[in-house]
Design a protein around this motif. Structure first.
Motif, PDB file in Angstrom:
ATOM      1  N   ALA A 265       0.812  -1.221   0.000  1.00 40.83           N
ATOM      2  CA  ALA A 265       0.000   0.000   0.000  1.00 40.83           C
ATOM      3  C   ALA A 265       0.848   1.274   0.000  1.00 40.83           C
ATOM      4  O   ALA A 265       0.292   2.377  -0.130  1.00 40.83           O
ATOM      5  CB  ALA A 265      -0.926  -0.003   1.214  1.00 40.83           C
ATOM      6  N   LEU A 266       2.159   1.151   0.128  1.00 42.21           N
ATOM      7  CA  LEU A 266       3.030   2.325   0.141  1.00 42.21           C
ATOM      8  C   LEU A 266       3.338   2.845  -1.261  1.00 42.21           C
ATOM      9  O   LEU A 266       3.992   3.884  -1.402  1.00 42.21           O
ATOM     10  CB  LEU A 266       4.348   1.999   0.852  1.00 42.21           C
ATOM     11  N   ASP A 267       2.898   2.152  -2.289  1.00 44.95           N
ATOM     12  CA  ASP A 267       3.199   2.546  -3.669  1.00 44.95           C
ATOM     13  C   ASP A 267       2.810   3.999  -3.911  1.00 44.95           C
ATOM     14  O   ASP A 267       1.771   4.468  -3.438  1.00 44.95           O
ATOM     15  CB  ASP A 267       2.443   1.633  -4.640  1.00 44.95           C
ATOM     16  N   GLY A 268       3.663   4.722  -4.641  1.00 45.29           N
ATOM     17  CA  GLY A 268       3.422   6.133  -4.882  1.00 45.29           C
ATOM     18  C   GLY A 268       3.698   6.532  -6.320  1.00 45.29           C
ATOM     19  O   GLY A 268       4.063   5.699  -7.163  1.00 45.29           O
ATOM     20  N   PRO A 269       3.584   7.821  -6.626  1.00 43.32           N
ATOM     21  CA  PRO A 269       3.687   8.293  -8.004  1.00 43.32           C
ATOM     22  C   PRO A 269       5.072   8.764  -8.432  1.00 43.32           C
ATOM     23  O   PRO A 269       5.257   9.147  -9.590  1.00 43.32           O
ATOM     24  CB  PRO A 269       2.715   9.477  -8.013  1.00 43.32           C
ATOM     25  N   ASP A 270       6.040   8.755  -7.528  1.00 42.00           N
ATOM     26  CA  ASP A 270       7.323   9.405  -7.831  1.00 42.00           C
ATOM     27  C   ASP A 270       8.484   8.424  -7.770  1.00 42.00           C
ATOM     28  O   ASP A 270       8.674   7.718  -6.774  1.00 42.00           O
ATOM     29  CB  ASP A 270       7.583  10.552  -6.841  1.00 42.00           C
TER      30      ASP A 270
END
Length: 282
Positions: A265-270
């Motif tokens: 769930a830590l996935d991000g856009p950068d």
């Protein structure tokens, strides 16, 4: 410390799931770093022409007795082609120089470092790689930083997919489209910057640290264990023997399903690194 697992590649080779990366290790310091890792139990070393330290890797292999013979057969050695040397003839000449620096007769994997879609020559490079593989001087062929469109283009032009795609991959940049494509086409995924150069150790407002406390391990081990459980090949970098040992010691605990999901769930856009659509490495 339990034995490191291996990942079976589509070409029939088996690669140790944990290796030592040597990005940004000065050439004059690389030999001792490699020697330390080999003493501890690493059997997978990852370098590149662009790192400027293949000579140091070769020195470390030679001093440790891993340049040839039975010990060489127990080692997985990867290097990468410099982007400025892409092309059929240039790649062949570059490989001769790199092999000399590495002080061995073959490499286990040779990789295209960046796709450079703005100056695409991967099809020419691949023909050179196939020749080297046929000569027995390269065992497996791989790429780095390739997106699905680059993998498709390479396959369309050469009829082959690489055995491995080495990409930036860590909890806050999971590249799910790329990893799904690779899984569908039997391309193993290898993660560089598996902890986002340390930035992900504090990700999720303490998520990683809380999981680490529960298991009595370090935050780094939690992230690396997450990669292991995902079936990803990892090449964490450390010049310190104690941390090298810690990064290899990942098989004495497992994440609970909920903990693994918390990290997912830590996935991000950068991304932490460079964009494969625009970047060229040397």
């Amino acid at each position: 410390m339990d034995s490191v697992a291996s990942i079976a590649l589509s070409d029939g080779m088996n690669i140790p799931q944990i290796g030592l990366g040597v990005l940004r290790v000065p050439d004059g310091e690389t030999a001792s770093v490699v020697e330390s890792a080999l003493r501890i139990g690493y059997r997978h070393i990852d370098t590149a022409a662009g790192y400027g330290n293949e000579g140091g890797v070769g020195e470390g292999l030679e001093h440790s007795g891993f340049s040839g013979g039975e010990r060489r057969g127990s080692l997985w050695l990867t290097t990468k082609l410099r982007d400025s040397e892409q092309g059929f003839d240039k790649a062949l000449r570059a490989f001769d120089r790199q092999l000399s620096l590495l002080r061995t007769d073959y490499v286990d994997m040779y990789m295209i470092h960046w796709p450079t879609p703005f100056d695409w020559r991967s099809d020419e490079v691949w023909r050179a790689f196939v020749r080297l593989r046929g000569e027995g001087r390269v065992r497996s062929l791989g790429v780095c930083n390739f997106l699905p469109e680059h993998l498709e283009r390479l396959h369309r032009q050469t009829g082959e997919y690489p055995s491995v795609n080495q990409i930036e991959l860590h909890p806050t940049w999971q590249q799910r489209e790329v990893t799904s494509y690779c899984a569908a086409h039997h391309i193993a995924v290898e993660a560089y910057s598996p902890m986002a150069r340390g930035a992900d150790l504090q990700a999720g407002d303490g998520t990683i640290e809380r999981i680490a406390r529960r298991h009595g391990v370090s935050p780094a081990q939690v992230i690396l264990r997450w990669h292991i459980e995902n079936g990803t090949i990892i090449i964490p970098k450390s010049v310190h023997p104690d941390r090298q040992r810690e990064n290899l010691d990942l098989f004495g605990f497992s994440l609970e399903a909920g903990e693994h999901a918390e990290i997912d769930a830590l996935d991000g856009p950068d991304r932490a690194g460079h964009d494969p659509m625009t970047f060229s490495y040397a």
